[in-house]
Scaffold this motif. Structure first.
Motif, PDB file in Angstrom:
ATOM      1  N   LEU A  55       6.845 -17.820  17.796  1.00 44.21           N
ATOM      2  CA  LEU A  55       8.293 -17.837  17.572  1.00 44.21           C
ATOM      3  C   LEU A  55       8.774 -18.963  18.361  1.00 44.21           C
ATOM      4  O   LEU A  55       8.656 -19.021  19.531  1.00 44.21           O
ATOM      5  CB  LEU A  55       9.032 -16.564  17.949  1.00 44.21           C
ATOM      6  N   ALA A  56       9.566 -19.706  17.565  1.00 42.04           N
ATOM      7  CA  ALA A  56      10.526 -20.901  18.295  1.00 42.04           C
ATOM      8  C   ALA A  56      11.774 -20.830  17.981  1.00 42.04           C
ATOM      9  O   ALA A  56      12.175 -20.062  17.108  1.00 42.04           O
ATOM     10  CB  ALA A  56       9.853 -22.133  17.991  1.00 42.04           C
ATOM     11  N   SER A  57      12.638 -21.487  18.666  1.00 41.17           N
ATOM     12  CA  SER A  57      14.003 -21.444  18.644  1.00 41.17           C
ATOM     13  C   SER A  57      14.551 -21.906  17.203  1.00 41.17           C
ATOM     14  O   SER A  57      15.466 -21.546  16.846  1.00 41.17           O
ATOM     15  CB  SER A  57      14.789 -22.299  19.547  1.00 41.17           C
ATOM     16  N   GLY A  58      13.846 -22.850  16.401  1.00 38.08           N
ATOM     17  CA  GLY A  58      14.086 -23.287  15.370  1.00 38.08           C
ATOM     18  C   GLY A  58      13.726 -22.341  13.976  1.00 38.08           C
ATOM     19  O   GLY A  58      13.923 -22.786  12.895  1.00 38.08           O
ATOM     20  N   ASP A  59      12.837 -21.423  14.395  1.00 37.15           N
ATOM     21  CA  ASP A  59      12.278 -20.519  13.235  1.00 37.15           C
ATOM     22  C   ASP A  59      13.381 -19.685  12.517  1.00 37.15           C
ATOM     23  O   ASP A  59      14.203 -19.257  13.181  1.00 37.15           O
ATOM     24  CB  ASP A  59      11.160 -19.631  13.981  1.00 37.15           C
ATOM     25  N   VAL A 300       3.334  -9.477  14.044  1.00 35.58           N
ATOM     26  CA  VAL A 300       3.102  -9.537  12.823  1.00 35.58           C
ATOM     27  C   VAL A 300       2.743 -11.115  12.249  1.00 35.58           C
ATOM     28  O   VAL A 300       1.743 -11.386  11.786  1.00 35.58           O
ATOM     29  CB  VAL A 300       4.196  -9.096  11.967  1.00 35.58           C
ATOM     30  N   ARG A 301       3.376 -11.917  12.941  1.00 34.78           N
ATOM     31  CA  ARG A 301       2.968 -13.405  12.494  1.00 34.78           C
ATOM     32  C   ARG A 301       2.091 -13.769  13.239  1.00 34.78           C
ATOM     33  O   ARG A 301       1.291 -14.889  12.663  1.00 34.78           O
ATOM     34  CB  ARG A 301       4.462 -14.140  12.997  1.00 34.78           C
ATOM     35  N   TYR A 302       1.491 -13.345  14.408  1.00 33.04           N
ATOM     36  CA  TYR A 302       0.405 -13.588  15.060  1.00 33.04           C
ATOM     37  C   TYR A 302      -0.806 -13.060  14.497  1.00 33.04           C
ATOM     38  O   TYR A 302      -1.586 -13.793  14.001  1.00 33.04           O
ATOM     39  CB  TYR A 302       0.260 -13.142  16.562  1.00 33.04           C
ATOM     40  N   PHE A 303      -0.961 -11.814  14.423  1.00 32.85           N
ATOM     41  CA  PHE A 303      -2.156 -10.987  13.619  1.00 32.85           C
ATOM     42  C   PHE A 303      -1.843 -11.120  12.193  1.00 32.85           C
ATOM     43  O   PHE A 303      -3.171 -11.318  11.664  1.00 32.85           O
ATOM     44  CB  PHE A 303      -2.155  -9.688  14.171  1.00 32.85           C
ATOM     45  N   LYS A 304      -1.152 -11.125  11.590  1.00 38.11           N
ATOM     46  CA  LYS A 304      -0.830 -11.095   9.961  1.00 38.11           C
ATOM     47  C   LYS A 304      -1.249  -9.819   9.579  1.00 38.11           C
ATOM     48  O   LYS A 304      -0.652  -9.192   8.600  1.00 38.11           O
ATOM     49  CB  LYS A 304      -1.599 -12.316   9.698  1.00 38.11           C
ATOM     50  N   ASN A 305      -2.485  -9.477   9.636  1.00 40.48           N
ATOM     51  CA  ASN A 305      -2.806  -8.180   9.186  1.00 40.48           C
ATOM     52  C   ASN A 305      -4.143  -7.561   9.995  1.00 40.48           C
ATOM     53  O   ASN A 305      -4.372  -7.980  10.759  1.00 40.48           O
ATOM     54  CB  ASN A 305      -3.531  -8.626   7.567  1.00 40.48           C
ATOM     55  N   MET A 306      -4.794  -6.588   9.274  1.00 41.00           N
ATOM     56  CA  MET A 306      -5.834  -5.957   9.827  1.00 41.00           C
ATOM     57  C   MET A 306      -6.911  -6.846  10.187  1.00 41.00           C
ATOM     58  O   MET A 306      -7.882  -6.775  11.500  1.00 41.00           O
ATOM     59  CB  MET A 306      -6.271  -4.584   9.293  1.00 41.00           C
ATOM     60  N   ASP A 307      -7.355  -7.839   9.318  1.00 32.53           N
ATOM     61  CA  ASP A 307      -8.568  -8.643   9.535  1.00 32.53           C
ATOM     62  C   ASP A 307      -8.089  -9.451  10.852  1.00 32.53           C
ATOM     63  O   ASP A 307      -9.160  -9.835  11.746  1.00 32.53           O
ATOM     64  CB  ASP A 307      -8.618  -9.553   8.445  1.00 32.53           C
TER      65      ASP A 307
END
Length: 429
Positions: A55-59, A300-307
């Motif tokens: 996460l960044a300030s412009g996101d 969520v944005r780091y892991f994305k899913n169970m994989d």
């Protein structure tokens, strides 16, 4: 290698003199090693550092429903976090509430709420003459601290490699209305690394509690914490089993990402039936407007899913596996055949459970401390800190470096030998 129990008194005295000399040498080294808690190592923390850049300030910091995660709201957790954690916990997203950083905190709150307001409309526990909790032992010391804090009577239940003594569990739960719950770490248990068998989970699901407000506190802390890709324990999903058995409301299932991402900065959840979750929401509406949605979004944005979680846990396993194997190899090499100790050989989790000769655990831990190695207090794995046999010791190999761990295990093995000899000579009470 000759068993210590088969040695003559003269042989034991000679061995004690030799071991005592080695012990004095170790003490002179001035070691300062800590094997007391199951904390991840700095190396493990490092593998999650890229999460800090997600996460960044412009996101765009809105979740998929358009809610601004910087603001108040979304009490249950953002939908994408519920899907991610639901997949990890093997439940539907609508069976989950996402909390803050600690599942232990959720468990404490759940016990507290049960005392002050009762469970699903039942009598608050504070108004009852007696409240009991079953405690599979050896078990997780922080669970026992919660029930002890609230003055709940803790009833030890013996643990086996396939789970708790279900004959005892069924008798207590089905016949005693004052039994309101049971603590469970069902996968890679703390401290043994055991996983409950299919039969044990089935028997849990088919309990017929005397108390309408009895709940299974299912702390699935190590649900994805495997040491090996091929050798993995399998655990039957409890919520589904309870529903099939006609007991949908009997279980609270807790888990978190504490030892997946950052301990103390992860996300926690409870999974349960609709009736139970509605009961939770009643106090949540007063307690909080919502938990940290930015942290949920970050996960969520780091892991994305169970994989993504599975790939991340393989990195943890690569760091943990050598530590566990080092400890087990040292125990095997130095203690096997001496008849002075037994230990578990887990395929996952964070601990190895060691059972010394009866009456020796406190002495071994004290000797290790004097030699510069801090371990979990003997007895901590039992309710009230009282191991009736004074034999169980929890080994936590995760935090020290490999070099520190090698030194710590050598000290531990030496202390086990010395204490065992003294016990056989009648020098340990």
């Amino acid at each position: 290698m000759k068993k210590y129990s088969e040695m003559s008194r003269e042989e034991l005295l000679a061995l004690k003199e030799e071991l005592q000399a080695q012990y004095e040498e170790v003490k002179a080294k001035g070691l300062h090693l800590d094997m007391s808690r199951g904390k991840p190592s700095a190396e493990q923390l490092d593998i999650s550092m890229e999460m800090m850049d997600v996460l960044a300030s412009g996101d765009d910091l809105k979740c998929e429903t358009g809610v601004d995660c910087r603001n108040y709201g979304v009490q249950d957790g953002i939908p994408e976090a519920k899907r991610l954690i639901g997949e990890m916990a093997e439940v539907n997203p609508d069976e989950i509430i996402i909390y803050g950083n600690s599942s232990l905190n959720v468990m404490f709150d759940t016990i507290a709420r049960s005392f002050t307001h009762g469970v699903c409309g039942n009598t608050p526990w504070c108004k009852l003459d007696k409240v009991k909790f079953l405690c599979p032992s050896p078990g997780y010391d922080r669970h026992f601290k919660i029930t002890e804090f609230f003055g709940i009577e803790m009833v030890p239940v013996r643990m086996y490699p396939d789970g708790p003594d279900m004959n005892a569990v069924e008798k207590y739960v089905n016949e005693d209305e004052s039994v309101k719950g049971i603590w469970c770490v069902p996968k890679y248990s703390n401290p043994q690394g055991y996983t409950y068998s299919r039969e044990v989970v089935s028997r849990f699901a088919k309990l017929k509690p005397a108390a309408k407000d009895f709940r299974i506190f299912w702390d699935n802390a190590y649900c994805v914490h495997h040491l090996y890709d091929v050798r993995r324990d399998f655990l039957v999903e409890i919520l589904g089993e309870c529903a099939k058995a006609g007991n949908p409301d009997m279980v609270y299932k807790f888990c978190s990402t504490s030892k997946i991402s950052f301990p103390g900065s992860g996300i926690a959840c409870v999974a349960a039936s609709k009736a139970n979750l509605d009961d939770f929401r009643k106090y949540m509406r007063v307690q909080t407007i919502g938990h940290d949605k930015l942290n949920q979004l970050r996960h969520v944005r780091y892991f994305k899913n169970m994989d993504g979680i599975e790939a991340h846990m393989r990195k943890h396993a690569e760091l943990l596996r050598p530590r566990f194997e080092m400890v087990l190899l040292s125990l095997e090499k130095n203690l096997n055949g001496l008849d002075i100790g037994e230990w578990t050989k887990p395929y996952g989790g964070y601990f190895i459970s060691f059972d010394a000769m009866e009456g020796c655990a406190k002495d071994i831990v004290a000797k290790a401390k004097e030699a510069g190695v801090i371990m979990t207090d003997a007895g901590a794995t039992f309710p009230y800190g009282k191991d009736p046999r004074d034999s169980n010791i929890r080994i936590a190999p995760t935090y020290p470096s490999l070099e520190e761990l090698r030194d710590a295990v050598e000290v531990f093995v030496l202390c086990v030998k010395l204490s065992s000899v003294e016990k056989l000579l009648g020098q340990v009470e």
